[in-house]
Structures are given as C-alpha cells and as structure tokens.
Design a protein around this motif. Structure first.
Motif, PDB file in Angstrom:
ATOM      1  N   SER A 169       0.826  -1.215   0.000  1.00 17.58           N
ATOM      2  CA  SER A 169       0.000   0.000   0.000  1.00 17.58           C
ATOM      3  C   SER A 169       0.852   1.254   0.000  1.00 17.58           C
ATOM      4  CB  SER A 169      -0.915   0.019   1.222  1.00 17.58           C
ATOM      5  OG  SER A 169      -1.796  -1.063   1.192  1.00 17.58           O
ATOM      6  N   VAL A 220       2.767   1.588  -3.442  1.00 17.57           N
ATOM      7  CA  VAL A 220       1.877   2.032  -4.531  1.00 17.57           C
ATOM      8  C   VAL A 220       1.530   3.511  -4.351  1.00 17.57           C
ATOM      9  CG1 VAL A 220      -0.425   1.754  -5.515  1.00 17.57           C
ATOM     10  CG2 VAL A 220       0.974  -0.254  -5.054  1.00 17.57           C
ATOM     11  N   GLY A 221       1.210   3.904  -3.137  1.00 13.96           N
ATOM     12  CA  GLY A 221       0.897   5.306  -2.866  1.00 13.96           C
ATOM     13  C   GLY A 221       2.074   6.212  -3.155  1.00 13.96           C
ATOM     14  N   TYR A 222       3.260   5.785  -2.743  1.00 14.69           N
ATOM     15  CA  TYR A 222       4.467   6.591  -2.960  1.00 14.69           C
ATOM     16  C   TYR A 222       4.771   6.733  -4.445  1.00 14.69           C
ATOM     17  CZ  TYR A 222       9.317   8.130  -2.631  1.00 14.69           C
ATOM     18  OH  TYR A 222      10.485   8.832  -2.764  1.00 14.69           O
ATOM     19  N   LEU A 223       4.650   5.635  -5.181  1.00 16.73           N
ATOM     20  CA  LEU A 223       4.935   5.667  -6.619  1.00 16.73           C
ATOM     21  C   LEU A 223       3.911   6.469  -7.414  1.00 16.73           C
ATOM     22  CD1 LEU A 223       6.140   1.986  -7.188  1.00 16.73           C
ATOM     23  CD2 LEU A 223       7.558   4.068  -6.992  1.00 16.73           C
ATOM     24  N   ASN A 224       2.703   6.585  -6.903  1.00 18.67           N
ATOM     25  CA  ASN A 224       1.649   7.323  -7.593  1.00 18.67           C
ATOM     26  C   ASN A 224       1.529   8.777  -7.116  1.00 18.67           C
ATOM     27  OD1 ASN A 224       0.564   5.409  -9.473  1.00 18.67           O
ATOM     28  ND2 ASN A 224      -0.180   4.273  -7.696  1.00 18.67           N
ATOM     29  N   ALA A 225       2.364   9.167  -6.183  1.00 16.56           N
ATOM     30  CA  ALA A 225       2.278  10.534  -5.654  1.00 16.56           C
ATOM     31  C   ALA A 225       2.932  11.535  -6.584  1.00 16.56           C
ATOM     32  CB  ALA A 225       2.935  10.604  -4.278  1.00 16.56           C
TER      33      ALA A 225
END
Length: 76
Positions: free
Chosen positions: A68, A71-76
């Motif tokens: 989680s 994914v959040g870090y890569l999509n930020a």
C-alpha cells in the motif's frame, strides 16, 4: 523486563516501534519522503519480528502495508 532478559526479537520490535513513531511524527510535520522511508524501515523490521515469532498475521499485515505504501508513494 530488564536488559538481561531482552531477547533479540524484543530489541528488534522496540527499534521498529521507535522508527514507526518517528515516521508518524515526520508525517505530521509533512516531511515527505523521509516519513515514507522511516515507515518502510519499520515495516521491514516488524515483518522480521513476524518471522522470528513465526506469526503469519504480523507478516501478512506488514506485506500489505508495504504494498500500500509503495503504490501510494509511486503514484504521488
């Protein structure tokens, strides 16, 4: 519990706990990406605690947290 009775898993879990708390503090201060790196370190150490305890629930929750967060870090 005294220092004489601390097991390696106890040391790892307390280090992991302190690192996670630092991650929360850095989040509160909006210090990105430092907070994420502290969370990754804490997640890794708590996963290691799960392995040492042979506790699949701890391992699974921290794999989920890692995915989680990643994914959040890569999509930020």
């Amino acid at each position: 519990m005294t220092a004489d009775t601390l097991k390696p898993v106890d040391i790892v879990k307390w280090i992991a706990t302190v690192i996670q708390l630092i991650g929360y503090g850095l989040t509160g201060l909006n210090l990105v990406p430092w907070n994420v790196w502290f969370f990754f370190a804490g997640i890794f150490l708590w996963f290691a605690v799960g392995v040492m305890w042979k506790d699949r629930a701890i391992m699974v929750v921290h794999v989920g947290a890692f995915i989680s967060l990643l994914v959040g870090y890569l999509n930020a």
